[in-house]
Design an enzyme around this catalytic site. Structure first.
Site, mmCIF file in Angstrom:
data_model
loop_
_atom_site.group_PDB
_atom_site.id
_atom_site.type_symbol
_atom_site.label_atom_id
_atom_site.label_comp_id
_atom_site.label_asym_id
_atom_site.label_seq_id
_atom_site.Cartn_x
_atom_site.Cartn_y
_atom_site.Cartn_z
ATOM 1 N N LYS A 179 6.449 -1.305 1.616
ATOM 2 C CA LYS A 179 5.574 -1.004 2.494
ATOM 3 C C LYS A 179 4.232 -1.582 2.044
ATOM 4 O O LYS A 179 2.930 -2.676 1.482
ATOM 5 C CB LYS A 179 5.044 0.438 1.620
ATOM 6 N N TYR B 8 0.740 -1.387 0.077
ATOM 7 C CA TYR B 8 -0.249 -0.156 0.059
ATOM 8 C C TYR B 8 1.223 1.343 -0.271
ATOM 9 O O TYR B 8 2.052 1.254 -0.240
ATOM 10 C CB TYR B 8 -0.580 0.160 1.225
#
Length: 243
Positions: free
Chosen positions: A107, A16
């Site tokens: 991430k 994300y």
């Protein structure tokens, strides 16, 4: 809609990114898209939407919002799992070193360790948790950490042990533009405790001063330099998101 069998739901198998927007303009869009596509690449997720298409979809989201500022979040998963493997199928195997939880530069949606660490700091009336490996400082539960020492803005190396924060990148850039020397090198918990200033940076808190670590005061010795960085970032943000 999200499929009930999406791997993100069961395994956190995805990545994300997130940023803020103001005046219906996405802040540092290119930087965040760069990191998002890099996360997809490192996770080997075939994200086929082009940068232009993704940016257009994100813009639609904020344009449809009732407010003209806020947080913008998007994610991608590997999809849905396969069917039950039949008994007559055989496997071929490989071996590799176990590096789980050594991919902090991605991430990823696998944030349970960070969530638990953040919960612990909230229970103690604090706002962040500093991670370290041995004596080496890495990052915080959902932020990067920097220090100012002897007029130099210092950050841990942007290797696989920390997330390459967009805000961190901006702070280094703004420091250089404003005549503040920078350093990307490991520093210890002792050096953190003895720093002139301690800074926590994230997309939601661009340049936040830390004043306490494990119940003891830290920083507060270079307020003018800290203010110079904060003012520079405020101006940079305003320019990038102006109407």
């Amino acid at each position: 809609k999200i499929p009930i069998l999406d791997r993100a739901v069961y395994f956190g198998d995805g990545c994300y990114d997130a940023t803020t927007f103001a005046n219906n303009n996405i802040f540092a869009a290119d930087d965040h898209l760069d990191r998002f596509y890099n996360s997809c690449k490192l996770l080997e997720i075939p994200f086929e939407m082009s940068r232009e298409e993704l940016r257009a979809e994100l813009q639609k989201c904020i344009d449809a919002n009732e407010i003209d500022h806020g947080m913008l979040y998007w994610q991608c998963s590997r999809g849905t799992p396969c069917d039950l493997i039949p008994f007559d199928k055989t496997f071929r195997l490989i071996s590799m070193e176990d590096t789980r939880f050594l991919h902090c530069n991605i991430k990823t949606l696998n944030l349970i360790p960070s969530v638990i660490a953040y919960q612990r700091c909230i229970e103690q009336g604090c706002q962040e948790t500093v991670f370290h490996r041995g004596e080496r400082v890495t990052e915080c539960a959902h932020s990067n950490i920097l220090i100012i020492k002897d007029g130099v803005l210092c950050t841990p190396p942007r290797d696989n042990l920390i997330l390459p924060g967009i805000t961190l990148k901006h702070l280094l850039m703004l420091a250089e533009k404003n005549g503040i020397p920078t350093s990307e090198a490991p520093f210890t918990m002792q050096e953190l405790a003895e720093a002139d200033e301690v800074i926590v940076s994230s997309s939601g808190g661009l340049c936040t001063q830390a004043v306490e670590l494990d119940g003891k005061p830290v920083g507060g010795k270079a307020p003018e330099l800290l203010k110079k960085l904060q003012d520079a970032y405020a101006a940079y943000y305003a320019e990038d998101t102006k109407a």
